[in-house]
Scaffold this active site. Structure first.
Site, PDB file in Angstrom:
ATOM      1  N   TYR A  41     -38.540  23.748 -26.983  1.00  0.00           N
ATOM      2  CA  TYR A  41     -37.872  22.441 -26.999  1.00  0.00           C
ATOM      3  C   TYR A  41     -36.607  22.507 -26.164  1.00  0.00           C
ATOM      4  CZ  TYR A  41     -40.208  22.425 -31.642  1.00  0.00           C
ATOM      5  OH  TYR A  41     -41.074  22.549 -32.680  1.00  0.00           O
ATOM      6  N   THR A  60     -33.491  27.913 -25.291  1.00  0.00           N
ATOM      7  CA  THR A  60     -32.488  28.978 -25.314  1.00  0.00           C
ATOM      8  C   THR A  60     -33.081  30.302 -24.807  1.00  0.00           C
ATOM      9  OG1 THR A  60     -30.699  29.895 -26.638  1.00  0.00           O
ATOM     10  CG2 THR A  60     -32.812  29.800 -27.713  1.00  0.00           C
ATOM     11  N   SER A 113     -37.600  27.604 -28.219  1.00  0.00           N
ATOM     12  CA  SER A 113     -36.439  26.857 -27.734  1.00  0.00           C
ATOM     13  C   SER A 113     -36.160  27.193 -26.278  1.00  0.00           C
ATOM     14  CB  SER A 113     -35.230  27.259 -28.586  1.00  0.00           C
ATOM     15  OG  SER A 113     -34.040  26.813 -27.982  1.00  0.00           O
ATOM     16  N   TYR A 127     -35.209  18.185 -39.608  1.00  0.00           N
ATOM     17  CA  TYR A 127     -35.046  17.113 -38.613  1.00  0.00           C
ATOM     18  C   TYR A 127     -36.332  16.902 -37.798  1.00  0.00           C
ATOM     19  CZ  TYR A 127     -33.283  14.947 -34.278  1.00  0.00           C
ATOM     20  OH  TYR A 127     -33.094  14.158 -33.180  1.00  0.00           O
ATOM     21  N   LYS A 149     -35.856  33.942 -31.733  1.00  0.00           N
ATOM     22  CA  LYS A 149     -36.943  33.147 -31.119  1.00  0.00           C
ATOM     23  C   LYS A 149     -37.729  34.005 -30.121  1.00  0.00           C
ATOM     24  CE  LYS A 149     -36.296  29.307 -33.218  1.00  0.00           C
ATOM     25  NZ  LYS A 149     -37.291  28.812 -34.163  1.00  0.00           N
ATOM     26  N   TYR A 172     -29.647  34.124 -32.844  1.00  0.00           N
ATOM     27  CA  TYR A 172     -30.605  33.021 -33.007  1.00  0.00           C
ATOM     28  C   TYR A 172     -31.636  33.050 -31.874  1.00  0.00           C
ATOM     29  CZ  TYR A 172     -32.653  28.416 -32.501  1.00  0.00           C
ATOM     30  OH  TYR A 172     -33.561  27.394 -32.320  1.00  0.00           O
TER      31      TYR A 172
HETATM   32  P1  NAD Z   1     -33.809  21.905 -39.555  1.00  0.00           P
HETATM   33  O1  NAD Z   1     -32.821  22.881 -40.090  1.00  0.00           O
HETATM   34  O2  NAD Z   1     -33.516  20.459 -39.697  1.00  0.00           O
HETATM   35  O3  NAD Z   1     -35.242  22.190 -40.184  1.00  0.00           O
HETATM   36  C1  NAD Z   1     -35.659  23.475 -40.571  1.00  0.00           C
HETATM   37  C2  NAD Z   1     -36.314  23.349 -41.932  1.00  0.00           C
HETATM   38  O4  NAD Z   1     -36.769  24.640 -42.345  1.00  0.00           O
HETATM   39  C3  NAD Z   1     -35.358  22.850 -43.017  1.00  0.00           C
HETATM   40  O5  NAD Z   1     -35.994  21.843 -43.759  1.00  0.00           O
HETATM   41  C4  NAD Z   1     -35.091  24.099 -43.865  1.00  0.00           C
HETATM   42  O6  NAD Z   1     -34.814  23.760 -45.211  1.00  0.00           O
HETATM   43  C5  NAD Z   1     -36.387  24.853 -43.701  1.00  0.00           C
HETATM   44  N1  NAD Z   1     -36.281  26.307 -43.869  1.00  0.00           N
HETATM   45  C6  NAD Z   1     -35.370  27.144 -43.317  1.00  0.00           C
HETATM   46  N2  NAD Z   1     -35.629  28.411 -43.676  1.00  0.00           N
HETATM   47  C7  NAD Z   1     -36.747  28.384 -44.462  1.00  0.00           C
HETATM   48  C8  NAD Z   1     -37.496  29.364 -45.138  1.00  0.00           C
HETATM   49  N3  NAD Z   1     -37.155  30.641 -45.078  1.00  0.00           N
HETATM   50  N4  NAD Z   1     -38.567  28.981 -45.864  1.00  0.00           N
HETATM   51  C9  NAD Z   1     -38.905  27.666 -45.945  1.00  0.00           C
HETATM   52  N5  NAD Z   1     -38.225  26.684 -45.328  1.00  0.00           N
HETATM   53  C10 NAD Z   1     -37.156  27.041 -44.600  1.00  0.00           C
HETATM   54  O7  NAD Z   1     -34.041  22.270 -38.019  1.00  0.00           O
HETATM   55  P2  NAD Z   1     -34.799  21.453 -36.872  1.00  0.00           P
HETATM   56  O8  NAD Z   1     -33.780  20.950 -35.925  1.00  0.00           O
HETATM   57  O9  NAD Z   1     -35.772  20.516 -37.455  1.00  0.00           O
HETATM   58  O10 NAD Z   1     -35.545  22.647 -36.149  1.00  0.00           O
HETATM   59  C11 NAD Z   1     -36.863  23.017 -36.482  1.00  0.00           C
HETATM   60  C12 NAD Z   1     -37.248  24.248 -35.688  1.00  0.00           C
HETATM   61  O11 NAD Z   1     -37.101  23.974 -34.300  1.00  0.00           O
HETATM   62  C13 NAD Z   1     -36.386  25.471 -35.979  1.00  0.00           C
HETATM   63  O12 NAD Z   1     -37.220  26.605 -35.966  1.00  0.00           O
HETATM   64  C14 NAD Z   1     -35.426  25.499 -34.816  1.00  0.00           C
HETATM   65  O13 NAD Z   1     -34.984  26.795 -34.529  1.00  0.00           O
HETATM   66  C15 NAD Z   1     -36.287  24.952 -33.693  1.00  0.00           C
HETATM   67  N6  NAD Z   1     -35.495  24.330 -32.619  1.00  0.00           N
HETATM   68  C16 NAD Z   1     -34.606  23.345 -32.919  1.00  0.00           C
HETATM   69  C17 NAD Z   1     -33.832  22.773 -31.910  1.00  0.00           C
HETATM   70  C18 NAD Z   1     -32.803  21.703 -32.214  1.00  0.00           C
HETATM   71  O14 NAD Z   1     -31.910  21.495 -31.392  1.00  0.00           O
HETATM   72  N7  NAD Z   1     -32.885  21.002 -33.331  1.00  0.00           N
HETATM   73  C19 NAD Z   1     -34.003  23.209 -30.586  1.00  0.00           C
HETATM   74  C20 NAD Z   1     -34.933  24.200 -30.313  1.00  0.00           C
HETATM   75  C21 NAD Z   1     -35.684  24.759 -31.349  1.00  0.00           C
END
Ligand code: NAD
Ligand code: UDP
Length: 338
Positions: free
Chosen positions: A178, A128, A126, A13, A154, A150
């Site tokens: 974020y 969090t 995050s 995302y 982080k 989770y």
């Molecule tokens: P997402 O799940 O859409 O994207 C994560 C991507 O990483 C996916 O494309 C997944 O296929 C890939 N992935 C997961 N494990 C992997 C691995 N071992 N090797 C290679 N690829 C791998 O999540 P997002 O919402 O885009 O979040 C991105 C980052 O931001 C994450 O680290 C998440 O923890 C952090 N984050 C997200 C949010 C939120 O609310 N969306 C908030 C704070 C932090």
């Protein structure tokens, strides 16, 4: 000179929106993703929206040999590390999967960067990590704590990055905390595509609006907030994407390690967001107030002053744009990328 950026998790995302922005800003972008929570279609659309090409490598950040090959084949200037798992409830049920993916994955990536002499990293942290904050708004020097695997993954990575920097000050590390990313690219072609029942508020509301879910369950109506429902700092994913470009620019100007809040500085309640979405989609949306969700905090919003000062970054888009863009994406892609 064109900079080359490795984006792990770039199909996800936040990653897909960031890749789009990086391409628009003239970066050469290599994506490493195992597609465990994303679709290659997101990257096809990023390429067609920008008219530019990404290099896409299907692989896992835990595969050290593949990482070494990747760094040997490409002259990489910086890494943006999104890859990881992010579902709080799942992390409680499957902690080892979370520590393996997130913590071991980060160790393996950092080892490969170290061997290859790549020192610039932007890491997805995050809000969090602030746990239940004692006061608001939250500044980066607030104490950190967390209640689930989770969040601990982080925090562990943040601590690991600090240790790494203490051991070798040539590392250059931006930790981006974020707040609540929402919305989609204004084209409606890329957006958030949760698997199964959405955990997060906005995708859930969007699925109620499109008729996939009957009503929103509002988790708690008795918080100490203006309407009793939980307050969060929602941030448009395109503003967040821009924040990564600014963090990469910061890494080229400065040497060091710093954590930055990426939020708007304003808090909105669950009902505020529901009503904003109703305005965006022109429908009344059904909801029921139910019990609080275990582990949720009442209110959480950022003080984004440090990012404004150091990164020259500020969120530009408000809740109406967040909801309008999320709705456009949901309407054009009622079943996500499938
Ligand atoms: P997402 O799940 O859409 O994207 C994560 C991507 O990483 C996916 O494309 C997944 O296929 C890939 N992935 C997961 N494990 C992997 C691995 N071992 N090797 C290679 N690829 C791998 O999540 P997002 O919402 O885009 O979040 C991105 C980052 O931001 C994450 O680290 C998440 O923890 C952090 N984050 C997200 C949010 C939120 O609310 N969306 C908030 C704070 C932090
Ligand atoms: N929320 C809700 N119903 C849902 C999902 C979320 O009432 O189906 C509330 C949740 O209690 C919190 C806010 O919406 O107050 C944001 O939740 P989300 O899971 O999106 O993000 P969080 O801040 O918990 O990471």
């Amino acid at each position: 000179m064109t900079s080359t950026v490795l984006v792990t998790g770039g199909a996800g995302y936040i990653g897909s929106h960031t890749c789009l922005r990086l391409l628009e800003c003239g970066y050469r972008v290599i994506v490493l993703d195992n597609f465990s929570n994303s679709s290659p279609e997101a990257l096809n659309r990023v390429q067609s929206l920008t008219g530019k090409t990404l290099e896409i490598i299907t692989g896992d950040v835990n595969d050290g040999a593949a990482l070494n090959t990747l760094f040997a084949r490409h002259q990489i200037d910086a890494v943006v590390h999104f890859a990881g798992l992010k579902a709080v409830g799942e992390s409680v049920a499957e902690p080892l999967m979370y520590y393996h993916n997130n913590v071991s994955g980060a160790v393996s990536l950092l080892q490969a960067m170290q061997s290859a002499g790549v020192r610039d990293l932007v890491f997805s942290s995050s809000a969090t990590v602030y746990g239940d904050p004692a006061s608001l708004p939250i500044t980066e020097d607030f104490p950190t704590s967390t209640t689930n695997p989770y969040g601990r993954s982080k925090l562990m990575i943040e601590e690991m990055l600090r240790d790494l920097y203490r051991s070798d000050a040539s590392w250059n590390l931006a930790l981006l905390r974020y707040f609540n990313p929402v919305g989609a690219h204004p084209s409606g072609q890329i957006g958030e595509d949760p698997a199964g029942i959405p955990n997060n508020l906005l995708p859930y509301i969007a699925q109620v609006a499109v008729g996939r879910r009957e009503h929103l369950s509002v988790f708690g109506g008795d918080y100490e907030t203006h309407d009793g429902t939980g307050v969060r700092d929602y941030i448009h994913v395109m503003d967040l994407a821009e924040g990564h470009v600014k963090a990469l620019q910061w890494l080229t100007r400065k040497q060091g390690l710093a954590a930055f809040n990426l939020g708007t500085g304003s808090g909105y309640s669950v009902l505020d967001m529901l009503h904003a979405f109703e305005r965006a989609c022109g429908k009344t949306l059904a909801y029921q107030i139910v019990d609080r969700r275990p582990g949720d905090v009442g209110s959480c919003y950022a003080d984004p002053t440090l990012a404004a000062r150091e990164l020259d970054w500020k969120a530009e888009r408000g809740v109406n744009a967040m909801c309008a863009d999320a709705w456009r994406w949901q309407q054009q892609n009622p079943n996500g990328y499938n």
